[in-house]
Design a protein around this motif. Structure first.
Motif, PDB file in Angstrom:
ATOM      1  N   SER A  28      10.256  -0.570   9.462  1.00  0.00           N
ATOM      2  CA  SER A  28      10.806  -0.499  10.806  1.00  0.00           C
ATOM      3  C   SER A  28      10.235  -1.650  11.626  1.00  0.00           C
ATOM      4  CB  SER A  28      10.424   0.839  11.442  1.00  0.00           C
ATOM      5  OG  SER A  28      10.689   0.792  12.828  1.00  0.00           O
ATOM      6  N   LEU A  35      15.133  -3.322   6.224  1.00  0.00           N
ATOM      7  CA  LEU A  35      14.719  -3.417   7.625  1.00  0.00           C
ATOM      8  C   LEU A  35      15.454  -2.358   8.436  1.00  0.00           C
ATOM      9  CD1 LEU A  35      14.739  -7.290   8.121  1.00  0.00           C
ATOM     10  CD2 LEU A  35      12.801  -5.797   7.588  1.00  0.00           C
ATOM     11  N   GLY A  58      14.977   0.293  12.282  1.00  0.00           N
ATOM     12  CA  GLY A  58      14.432   0.304  13.635  1.00  0.00           C
ATOM     13  C   GLY A  58      13.969   1.691  13.966  1.00  0.00           C
ATOM     14  N   PRO A 114      17.189  -2.704  14.401  1.00  0.00           N
ATOM     15  CA  PRO A 114      16.447  -3.917  14.058  1.00  0.00           C
ATOM     16  C   PRO A 114      16.987  -5.182  14.737  1.00  0.00           C
ATOM     17  CG  PRO A 114      17.675  -3.078  12.157  1.00  0.00           C
ATOM     18  CD  PRO A 114      17.734  -2.025  13.213  1.00  0.00           C
ATOM     19  N   PHE A 131      14.886 -11.562  15.145  1.00  0.00           N
ATOM     20  CA  PHE A 131      15.418 -10.978  13.913  1.00  0.00           C
ATOM     21  C   PHE A 131      15.790 -12.066  12.898  1.00  0.00           C
ATOM     22  CE2 PHE A 131      18.935  -9.583  11.225  1.00  0.00           C
ATOM     23  CZ  PHE A 131      18.345  -8.495  10.614  1.00  0.00           C
ATOM     24  N   THR A 160      21.788  -0.847  10.540  1.00  0.00           N
ATOM     25  CA  THR A 160      22.016  -1.243  11.926  1.00  0.00           C
ATOM     26  C   THR A 160      23.141  -0.411  12.531  1.00  0.00           C
ATOM     27  OG1 THR A 160      22.836  -3.082  13.310  1.00  0.00           O
ATOM     28  CG2 THR A 160      23.510  -3.086  11.009  1.00  0.00           C
TER      29      THR A 160
END
Length: 326
Positions: free
Chosen positions: A17, A66, A68, A71, A77, A95
């Motif tokens: 994360s 990846l 969040g 992210p 990024f 995402t």
């Protein structure tokens, strides 16, 4: 050297994360609008993300995802992804899709061939209700843009009874002409996300519903897959089911997680967290901490419950989804 736990599971997949912030406000993920997010300086820098990832790669990790929060809200990024693309790993990204158009070039340069996009409804009013944001059209446009760029799109739909379970067939219909992969995910309990078992539509029921209207055939699942995949006769896309609660896939778990504030978790539902980033910033060797985290891992579901039908959500010790990174 392989990272093995007490149950002989090899851990070669890291979910990282990179922020706990998000530009949406979905209630199943985030407790409420009054969230406070980590200051940028507490987050891992692109260099730290790269150096820590490199250590995991030395320990046998071959895939890093990846997550969040979202992210793509991180201004750096692009830098994070171009650094990681130097490592011999498969890079995944999850995402909400809103900012993808800002990073298409970087994604292509980093050789990202597949992206997971969270989308729980195809109705723009309902999208606004779920996310508290009016961005359906932009997300849908970005989904199409990915497909035009030959980036394989997996759509993650969290199915919540009474909210969007009436749209399951609409999602499956997308696969008719689009080379899209729809993943139906059971609604999971996290800190204050209004979960109760009445809102869980088990994937068995979803599968039954879908089978009544489409002819499905089973696709091969890889050893560590959390989803069960199906093709549909005459369709260019595919579907799958992630039955975290009704049919857990703990026995083949190969996952490790690092939260946005640099703590290592060995399970989405686990309460054990070990502080990697503080040790790393002091110049200490973090490999023993990584190994300890793997050693502490429970056989299933973070050792917190056996069967979702008797979960008391307030007894679960964990964070909200947004703080873990899914």
């Amino acid at each position: 050297s392989m990272l093995k736990d007490r149950y002989n599971r090899i851990h070669d997949y890291l979910r990282l994360s990179i922020t706990d912030n998000c530009n949406f406000r979905c209630s199943y993920c985030m407790p409420d609008e009054k969230m406070s997010f980590l200051k940028q300086k507490l987050l891992m820098s692109p260099e730290e993300i790269f150096d820590i990832s490199k250590i995991f790669v030395q320990l046998g990790v071959n895939k890093i995802r990846l997550t969040g929060g979202e992210p793509l809200v991180r201004k750096d990024f692009g830098e994070i992804i171009s650094k990681l693309s130097l490592l011999p790993i498969k890079i995944g990204i999850t995402t909400n899709g809103l900012l993808i158009d800002n990073y298409l070039e970087e994604l292509k340069k980093a050789d990202i061939s597949s992206i997971n996009i969270s989308l729980d409804t195809l109705n723009d009013q309902k999208f606004k209700t779920i996310t508290q944001r009016n961005h359906f059209a932009k997300v849908w446009e970005n989904i199409q843009r990915c497909m035009q760029e030959n980036i394989h799109v997996k759509l993650n739909m969290v199915v919540i009874k009474g909210v969007n379970d009436d749209e399951i067939i609409d999602f499956v219909n997308l696969t008719k002409d689009l080379p899209i992969h729809i993943r139906l995910i059971e609604f999971m309990p996290f800190d204050q996300n209004n979960w109760n078992k009445e809102k869980v539509l088990s994937n068995k029921i979803a599968l039954q519903k879908i089978s009544e209207q489409f002819s499905l055939f089973k696709l091969k699942d890889d050893k560590n897959d959390t989803d069960k995949k199906f093709g549909i006769f005459g369709h260019s896309g595919t579907i799958s089911f992630i039955s975290t609660l009704s049919d857990s896939f703990c026995s083949t778990c190969n996952r490790m997680r690092i939260t946005a504030d640099g703590k290592m978790k060995n399970c989405l539902f686990g309460k054990d967290e070990l502080d990697l980033i503080s040790a790393f910033r002091k110049g200490e060797n973090i490999i023993p901490i990584i190994k300890k985290s793997i050693f502490l891992k429970h056989q299933k579901l973070g050792g917190q419950f056996d069967d979702y039908k008797n979960i008391q959500p307030h007894n679960l010790e964990n964070r909200s989804m947004i703080k873990i990174g899914g």
